[in-house]
Design an enzyme around this catalytic site. Structure first.
Site, mmCIF file in Angstrom:
data_model
loop_
_atom_site.group_PDB
_atom_site.id
_atom_site.type_symbol
_atom_site.label_atom_id
_atom_site.label_comp_id
_atom_site.label_asym_id
_atom_site.label_seq_id
_atom_site.Cartn_x
_atom_site.Cartn_y
_atom_site.Cartn_z
ATOM 1 N N ASP A 22 0.820 -1.204 0.000
ATOM 2 C CA ASP A 22 0.000 0.000 0.000
ATOM 3 C C ASP A 22 0.855 1.256 0.000
ATOM 4 O OD1 ASP A 22 -2.031 -1.782 0.114
ATOM 5 O OD2 ASP A 22 -2.660 -1.340 2.150
ATOM 6 N N GLU A 287 0.738 -5.247 -5.557
ATOM 7 C CA GLU A 287 0.332 -4.345 -6.630
ATOM 8 C C GLU A 287 1.498 -3.516 -7.163
ATOM 9 O OE1 GLU A 287 -2.580 -0.457 -7.203
ATOM 10 O OE2 GLU A 287 -3.330 -2.195 -6.113
#
Length: 392
Positions: A22, A287
């Site tokens: 994140d 990600e």
């Protein structure tokens, strides 16, 4: 919020969930917005210790500090710093805004002379088809305020992908000179790597598939160098390591016939990008690393975060369908099967598929080199964010 200064003031809130994922995404976005659009970005982070692993200069004990033109603020509860709203608030990945922030937004809404900041929720990246229809939709909150959902994605109907304007040219210049990667390996304390050896970087979750591949790589014709940091992926290889995990240090290496396992030090994001650019194949997770592996223009395996009922495999299939759109069916099928086998921990199948990788490696590499320009879809995430705010 009428002055130019206020219009350039954006707040981004990030709750660190998976150590580096994140915060990796939000830190890249914050830097790009500050550098390319000259915005006054205030990045609020609840775990500065984890953040410091990818930004070594960061002091976790400080409430406020600045790097790369971004003000980094400690998100404590309650806040140590008085919150002064700007023109935009971004909550990254559905983190819940601090009480003081929501109260200030409600107060601004009640004040007819003031305009509340534009409130955006930056969602996780997905290639699933439903993202197109959900991107930029508003949601009316109990407070009466609107929050817009901003979805990164791979089509022109989404919020796009994080990519700095100079990234591709920097990567091309780096990869044009083989000595660059050798210099990087030396800087990282990695020894005895020839420019013609096969180099594989690993930043994955725990999986038996990785251990199976290590068994295979020991008996290959070409020397294989596995570049791996201490962490979750290295735990998968504990049975191979000659010493206890706690005693392992960056710079150490262990040889098993044709395979050498090198222990990487932690690095900043620029160093991580260069590592991906320098390897022949990258095994990545999450990600941020997943996207940077695509921008590296090298073949990769994506170890997606496991979810209940194997929903992560649905996300994986959606991405593979997008990524393989212009690939020949046999090559697409082989690459997709390899990714699926790795994510399922299918030891025998992943070994079999890897052994046949040479037959598709050249066209797969060519596709990896062409993919970044096609995936960018003319506009990156930061550009689409700025344009959305302007239009709103």
């Amino acid at each position: 919020m009428s002055t130019e200064t206020d219009n350039k003031h954006w707040d981004i809130f990030c709750a660190v969930v998976d150590n580096y994922g994140d915060i990796g995404v939000t830190w890249r976005l914050a830097k790009q917005l500050a550098h390319e659009y000259e915005l006054n970005i205030k990045l609020w982070v609840d775990d500065l210790h984890s953040f410091s692993h990818i930004l070594p200069e960061l002091d976790p004990s400080q409430t406020s500090q600045q790097f790369c033109g971004v003000d980094i603020l400690r998100w404590s509860s309650p806040l140590d710093i008085t919150f002064v709203p700007g023109s935009v608030i971004i909550e990254a990945f559905a983190c819940e805004l601090p009480f003081e922030v929501t109260e200030s937004l409600i107060a601004l809404k009640k004040d007819n002379k003031a305009t509340p900041p534009l409130w955006l929720n930056l969602e996780y990246l997905s290639a699933e088809a439903w993202v197109d229809g959900c991107h930029a939709l508003p949601s009316l909150q109990k407070s009466g305020l609107k929050k817009f959902f901003f979805f990164p994605g791979f089509t022109d109907k989404t919020g796009g992908l994080i990519c700095e304007k100079s990234l591709f040219s920097e990567r091309e210049q780096w990869q044009a000179t083989p000595d660059n990667k050798l210099a990087l390996f030396e800087q990282l304390g990695l020894q005895a790597i020839d420019k013609n050896d096969l180099c594989i970087s690993v930043f994955s979750y725990e999986t038996e598939a990785l251990a199976a591949l290590c068994e295979l790589w020991q008996d290959t014709q070409k020397k294989v160098h596995l570049l791996i940091p201490k962490g979750r992926s290295l735990h998968s290889l504990s049975h191979l390591l000659p010493i206890e995990y706690e005693l392992i240090k960056p710079g150490q290496h262990y040889e098993y016939k044709q395979l050498t396992i090198h222990i990487l030090p932690m690095t900043d994001q620029q160093g991580f990008d260069k590592l991906l650019w320098s390897c022949d194949i990258n095994i990545v997770r999450g990600e941020d690393s997943f996207l940077r592996a695509q921008w590296a223009a090298r073949p990769f395996i994506w170890h997606i975060y496991p979810q209940e009922d194997d929903y992560h495999l649905v996300k994986l299939e959606a991405f593979m369908q997008v990524y393989c759109d212009n690939l020949a069916p046999e090559i697409a099928g082989h690459w997709s099967a390899l990714n699926l086998a790795f994510n399922q921990g299918a030891q025998n199948r992943v070994k079999t598929l890897w052994q046949h990788l040479d037959s598709v490696n050249r066209p797969l590499l060519q596709h990896a080199q062409e993919w970044p320009v096609n995936a960018l879809n003319d506009a990156d995430l930061a550009s689409r964010l700025v344009q959305f705010v302007k239009n709103s």
